[in-house]
Design an enzyme around this catalytic site. Structure first.
Site, PDB file in Angstrom:
ATOM      1  N   GLY A 119       0.824  -1.188   0.000  1.00 12.75           N
ATOM      2  CA  GLY A 119       0.000   0.000   0.000  1.00 12.75           C
ATOM      3  C   GLY A 119       0.866   1.249   0.000  1.00 12.75           C
ATOM      4  N   GLY A 120       0.217   2.390  -0.108  1.00 10.37           N
ATOM      5  CA  GLY A 120       0.911   3.656   0.067  1.00 10.37           C
ATOM      6  C   GLY A 120       1.472   4.242  -1.207  1.00 10.37           C
ATOM      7  CB  ILE A 122       6.647   7.556  -4.424  1.00  8.43           C
ATOM      8  CG1 ILE A 122       7.925   7.104  -5.146  1.00  8.43           C
ATOM      9  CG2 ILE A 122       6.758   8.996  -3.940  1.00  8.43           C
ATOM     10  CD1 ILE A 122       8.128   7.773  -6.483  1.00  8.43           C
ATOM     11  CB  THR A 123       9.223   5.342   0.093  1.00  9.64           C
ATOM     12  OG1 THR A 123      10.101   5.805   1.120  1.00  9.64           O
ATOM     13  CG2 THR A 123       9.485   3.861  -0.158  1.00  9.64           C
ATOM     14  CG  HIS A 125      13.901   1.354  -0.255  1.00 12.02           C
ATOM     15  ND1 HIS A 125      13.497   1.664   1.026  1.00 12.02           N
ATOM     16  CD2 HIS A 125      12.839   0.742  -0.845  1.00 12.02           C
ATOM     17  CE1 HIS A 125      12.251   1.254   1.200  1.00 12.02           C
ATOM     18  NE2 HIS A 125      11.834   0.700   0.082  1.00 12.02           N
ATOM     19  CB  CYS A 223       4.921   8.832   2.340  1.00 14.13           C
ATOM     20  SG  CYS A 223       6.054   7.503   2.754  1.00 14.13           S
TER      21      CYS A 223
END
Length: 268
Positions: A119-120, A122-123, A125, A223
């Site tokens: 879910g959610g 963009i992020t 890493h 996010c």
């Protein structure tokens, strides 16, 4: 049953830390910990999907065994710990326009992009960020996705406290924050969460910024949140911190909160 929860989520306003998970002794509370090091995002995602499928297959066989009055098998729990090369991931409810780079610009920054099944929004890493992927059968612990998220957050909060960094939650937002209380001048996220849960088996997880290059967050709307900053442990302490050291502090906190035993296993 499939449930999703991620960067923005209707979380309880009660910010009291949850207690350890109470689980029947008959359930499997061992967690196999795999430290994968720096690994490509797709490789880690494929491993998660493989472990998820194996666990779901055990649950299917157990259901058939129960119907036949036969013994059932314990389902496994895994915790994958890693770092990734520069990558942006967009969840099922995310907006593609929250990635502010073209394909050419992505390549220029040495980054890749994946649409994924958590879910959610963009992020990011990248190196210097500790990423944890619990593949937990919550039937071994508790069947409450909100409690699961809160315990992941609580493990990070306790880990940061080990470094004298005071962290907590902001009502309505999943993740771990600094300057998190009403009226604090500069709320900033240090750890993001995004999970998928299928038949109470989890995948995806959390990303804790340790020595992360925060400039990469400038190429997204993290996010989908436009009015709050992102930070790292290095930025807060003014010095670099060993990712392995933070990892070794965090794992016992997770084990304690989930009432779990740990089995360390080398990556295959």
């Amino acid at each position: 049953m499939t449930q999703y929860s991620a960067c923005v989520s209707p979380v309880p306003t009660d910010s009291r830390p949850p207690g350890p998970a109470a689980v029947p002794a008959s359930q499997n509370r061992e967690v196999v910990v795999r430290r994968l090091g720096l690994v490509a995002y797709q490789q880690a995602w494929d491993l998660q999907e493989q472990l998820l499928a194996q666990t779901l297959a055990v649950k299917t066989r157990n259901r058939q065994a129960q119907e036949a009055g036969a013994p059932v098998s314990a389902t496994p729990n895994y915790l994958l710990l890693c770092q990734h090369p520069h990558v942006y991931t967009l969840g099922k409810s995310g907006k593609p326009e929250h990635l502010l780079l073209t394909e050419a610009e992505l390549a220029g920054h040495g980054a890749t992009f994946h649409r994924i099944n958590r879910g959610g929004d963009i992020t990011y890493h990248g190196p210097g960020q500790l990423v944890g992927y619990p593949i937990f059968d919550l039937d071994n612990f508790f069947t409450d996705i909100h409690q699961y998220l809160r315990l992941l957050e609580e493990a990070v909060i306790h880990t940061l406290a080990d470094y004298d960094v005071r962290a907590g939650r902001i009502a309505g937002l999943t993740g771990v924050w600094l300057d998190f209380e009403d009226g604090d001048p500069n709320p900033r996220k240090i750890c993001a969460l995004g999970v998928k849960c299928s038949r109470w088996v989890t995948m995806h997880g959390f990303a804790l910024n340790i020595n992360t290059d925060l400039a990469y967050f400038g190429h997204i709307v993290p996010c989908g949140i436009t009015d709050k900053a992102v930070t790292s442990l290095q930025q807060e302490l003014g010095r670099a911190v060993s990712v392995a050291e933070v990892q070794d502090r965090l794992v016992p906190h997770l084990a304690r909160l989930f009432g779990a035993g740990l089995v360390n296993e080398s990556a295959s």
